[in-house]
Write a protein that holds these residues in place. Structure first.
Motif, PDB file in Angstrom:
ATOM      1  N   GLY A  39      -3.120   4.471   7.895  1.00 22.44           N
ATOM      2  CA  GLY A  39      -2.332   4.833   6.719  1.00 22.44           C
ATOM      3  C   GLY A  39      -2.165   6.333   6.571  1.00 22.44           C
ATOM      4  O   GLY A  39      -1.091   6.823   6.211  1.00 22.44           O
ATOM      5  N   ILE A  40      -3.212   7.083   6.861  1.00 23.23           N
ATOM      6  CA  ILE A  40      -3.136   8.547   6.797  1.00 23.23           C
ATOM      7  C   ILE A  40      -2.156   9.063   7.840  1.00 23.23           C
ATOM      8  O   ILE A  40      -1.308   9.915   7.551  1.00 23.23           O
ATOM      9  N   ALA A  41      -2.260   8.544   9.055  1.00 21.21           N
ATOM     10  CA  ALA A  41      -1.373   8.984  10.134  1.00 21.21           C
ATOM     11  C   ALA A  41       0.084   8.653   9.834  1.00 21.21           C
ATOM     12  O   ALA A  41       0.978   9.489  10.032  1.00 21.21           O
ATOM     13  N   SER A  42       0.338   7.459   9.330  1.00 23.41           N
ATOM     14  CA  SER A  42       1.723   7.078   9.037  1.00 23.41           C
ATOM     15  C   SER A  42       2.286   7.865   7.856  1.00 23.41           C
ATOM     16  O   SER A  42       3.464   8.249   7.869  1.00 23.41           O
ATOM     17  N   SER A  43       1.478   8.145   6.863  1.00 20.38           N
ATOM     18  CA  SER A  43       1.941   8.955   5.735  1.00 20.38           C
ATOM     19  C   SER A  43       2.225  10.383   6.164  1.00 20.38           C
ATOM     20  O   SER A  43       3.202  10.996   5.713  1.00 20.38           O
ATOM     21  N   PHE A  44       1.394  10.915   7.041  1.00 19.69           N
ATOM     22  CA  PHE A  44       1.614  12.258   7.563  1.00 19.69           C
ATOM     23  C   PHE A  44       2.920  12.307   8.360  1.00 19.69           C
ATOM     24  O   PHE A  44       3.702  13.255   8.226  1.00 19.69           O
ATOM     25  N   CYS A  45       3.176  11.275   9.166  1.00 23.53           N
ATOM     26  CA  CYS A  45       4.436  11.207   9.910  1.00 23.53           C
ATOM     27  C   CYS A  45       5.630  11.125   8.961  1.00 23.53           C
ATOM     28  O   CYS A  45       6.669  11.747   9.214  1.00 23.53           O
ATOM     29  N   ALA A  46       5.484  10.371   7.889  1.00 26.69           N
ATOM     30  CA  ALA A  46       6.569  10.257   6.913  1.00 26.69           C
ATOM     31  C   ALA A  46       6.870  11.610   6.271  1.00 26.69           C
ATOM     32  O   ALA A  46       8.039  11.974   6.100  1.00 26.69           O
ATOM     33  N   VAL A  47       5.833  12.355   5.934  1.00 22.91           N
ATOM     34  CA  VAL A  47       6.031  13.691   5.351  1.00 22.91           C
ATOM     35  C   VAL A  47       6.773  14.590   6.339  1.00 22.91           C
ATOM     36  O   VAL A  47       7.727  15.285   5.961  1.00 22.91           O
ATOM     37  N   LEU A  48       6.358  14.562   7.605  1.00 17.29           N
ATOM     38  CA  LEU A  48       7.024  15.385   8.607  1.00 17.29           C
ATOM     39  C   LEU A  48       8.490  15.007   8.774  1.00 17.29           C
ATOM     40  O   LEU A  48       9.367  15.878   8.858  1.00 17.29           O
ATOM     41  N   ILE A  49       8.781  13.728   8.814  1.00 20.64           N
ATOM     42  CA  ILE A  49      10.162  13.271   8.970  1.00 20.64           C
ATOM     43  C   ILE A  49      11.010  13.696   7.777  1.00 20.64           C
ATOM     44  O   ILE A  49      12.151  14.156   7.939  1.00 20.64           O
ATOM     45  N   ILE A  50      10.473  13.570   6.578  1.00 20.81           N
ATOM     46  CA  ILE A  50      11.219  13.960   5.379  1.00 20.81           C
ATOM     47  C   ILE A  50      11.470  15.469   5.370  1.00 20.81           C
ATOM     48  O   ILE A  50      12.573  15.922   5.032  1.00 20.81           O
ATOM     49  N   LEU A  51      10.470  16.253   5.756  1.00 20.54           N
ATOM     50  CA  LEU A  51      10.655  17.709   5.792  1.00 20.54           C
ATOM     51  C   LEU A  51      11.666  18.122   6.861  1.00 20.54           C
ATOM     52  O   LEU A  51      12.472  19.024   6.633  1.00 20.54           O
ATOM     53  N   ILE A  52      11.651  17.450   8.004  1.00 19.19           N
ATOM     54  CA  ILE A  52      12.658  17.727   9.033  1.00 19.19           C
ATOM     55  C   ILE A  52      14.048  17.365   8.523  1.00 19.19           C
ATOM     56  O   ILE A  52      15.014  18.100   8.749  1.00 19.19           O
ATOM     57  N   PHE A  53      14.159  16.263   7.810  1.00 20.89           N
ATOM     58  CA  PHE A  53      15.438  15.856   7.222  1.00 20.89           C
ATOM     59  C   PHE A  53      15.948  16.900   6.238  1.00 20.89           C
ATOM     60  O   PHE A  53      17.125  17.269   6.262  1.00 20.89           O
ATOM     61  N   ARG A  54      15.047  17.400   5.382  1.00 18.99           N
ATOM     62  CA  ARG A  54      15.459  18.420   4.405  1.00 18.99           C
ATOM     63  C   ARG A  54      15.917  19.695   5.094  1.00 18.99           C
ATOM     64  O   ARG A  54      16.912  20.306   4.697  1.00 18.99           O
ATOM     65  N   MET A  55      15.192  20.098   6.144  1.00 20.36           N
ATOM     66  CA  MET A  55      15.576  21.310   6.872  1.00 20.36           C
ATOM     67  C   MET A  55      16.931  21.124   7.548  1.00 20.36           C
ATOM     68  O   MET A  55      17.752  22.044   7.549  1.00 20.36           O
ATOM     69  N   SER A  56      17.176  19.962   8.112  1.00 22.70           N
ATOM     70  CA  SER A  56      18.466  19.720   8.773  1.00 22.70           C
ATOM     71  C   SER A  56      19.603  19.727   7.762  1.00 22.70           C
ATOM     72  O   SER A  56      20.700  20.207   8.067  1.00 22.70           O
TER      73      SER A  56
END
Length: 66
Positions: A39-56
């Motif tokens: 759960g920690i790993a998947s939540s961390f991945c979700a945060v990274l994906i969302i931040l990459i989306f915002r930057m794009s």
């Protein structure tokens, strides 16, 4: 869109905190601790994906404004 992604990041960070409380630090790879680690790993991945989306989105808006 910015408010929505901010809410998602906060929720994912909340899930990370919740899963850290479920960890058994003496035996992290057994039982519920393994589920918490996943759960920690998947939540961390979700945060990274969302931040990459915002930057794009920010880069895309800057390109459109030029």
């Amino acid at each position: 869109m910015k408010v929505f992604t901010t809410i998602l990041v906060v929720l994912a960070l909340g899930l990370i905190v919740f899963n850290v409380t479920l960890l058994d630090f003496k035996n992290p790879f057994a039982g519920d601790s393994l589920v918490a680690l996943i759960g920690i790993a998947s939540s961390f991945c979700a945060v990274l994906i969302i931040l990459i989306f915002r930057m794009s989105r920010m880069v895309n808006e800057k390109i459109k404004n030029q």
